[in-house]
Design a protein around this motif. Structure first.
Motif, PDB file in Angstrom:
ATOM      1  N   ARG A  30       0.827  -1.201   0.000  1.00 16.61           N
ATOM      2  CA  ARG A  30       0.000   0.000   0.000  1.00 16.61           C
ATOM      3  C   ARG A  30       0.870   1.264   0.000  1.00 16.61           C
ATOM      4  NH1 ARG A  30      -4.253   0.093   4.483  1.00 16.61           N
ATOM      5  NH2 ARG A  30      -5.204  -1.369   3.052  1.00 16.61           N
ATOM      6  N   ILE A  34       1.070   4.053  -3.036  1.00 22.20           N
ATOM      7  CA  ILE A  34       0.765   5.463  -2.782  1.00 22.20           C
ATOM      8  C   ILE A  34       1.981   6.326  -3.089  1.00 22.20           C
ATOM      9  CG2 ILE A  34       0.236   7.134  -0.969  1.00 22.20           C
ATOM     10  CD1 ILE A  34      -1.558   4.943   0.285  1.00 22.20           C
ATOM     11  N   VAL A  38       2.079   9.278  -5.946  1.00 24.63           N
ATOM     12  CA  VAL A  38       2.419  10.668  -5.625  1.00 24.63           C
ATOM     13  C   VAL A  38       3.662  11.106  -6.386  1.00 24.63           C
ATOM     14  CG1 VAL A  38       3.124  12.225  -3.765  1.00 24.63           C
ATOM     15  CG2 VAL A  38       1.296  10.590  -3.379  1.00 24.63           C
TER      16      VAL A  38
END
Length: 71
Positions: A30, A34, A38
């Motif tokens: 996870r 992420i 980003v």
């Protein structure tokens, strides 16, 4: 240009351990997804920096975000 490089390296070094700790808490996959998302968004924003008075400040800011989100 040196400011953009320094902003990236400083934020990368500062948040490196925090990323490992967040991976332990929320899961490695996870946090990696992420961080990659980003980083890609920040890279696109680095490429889309407009020319003008604030272009250098925007570039430095987006490079700092890349350093924070480095997977």
């Amino acid at each position: 240009m040196q400011w953009a490089v320094n902003a990236y390296l400083l934020t990368l070094a500062t948040f490196f351990a925090l990323g490992g700790r967040l991976s332990d808490i929320f899961g490695h996959r996870r946090v990696m997804l992420i961080g990659t998302l980003v980083f890609v968004i920040a890279s696109a924003l680095c490429g889309a920096v407009p020319s003008g008075d604030f272009a250098q400040a925007w570039l430095i800011g987006f490079r700092a975000v890349q350093g924070i989100a480095r997977p």
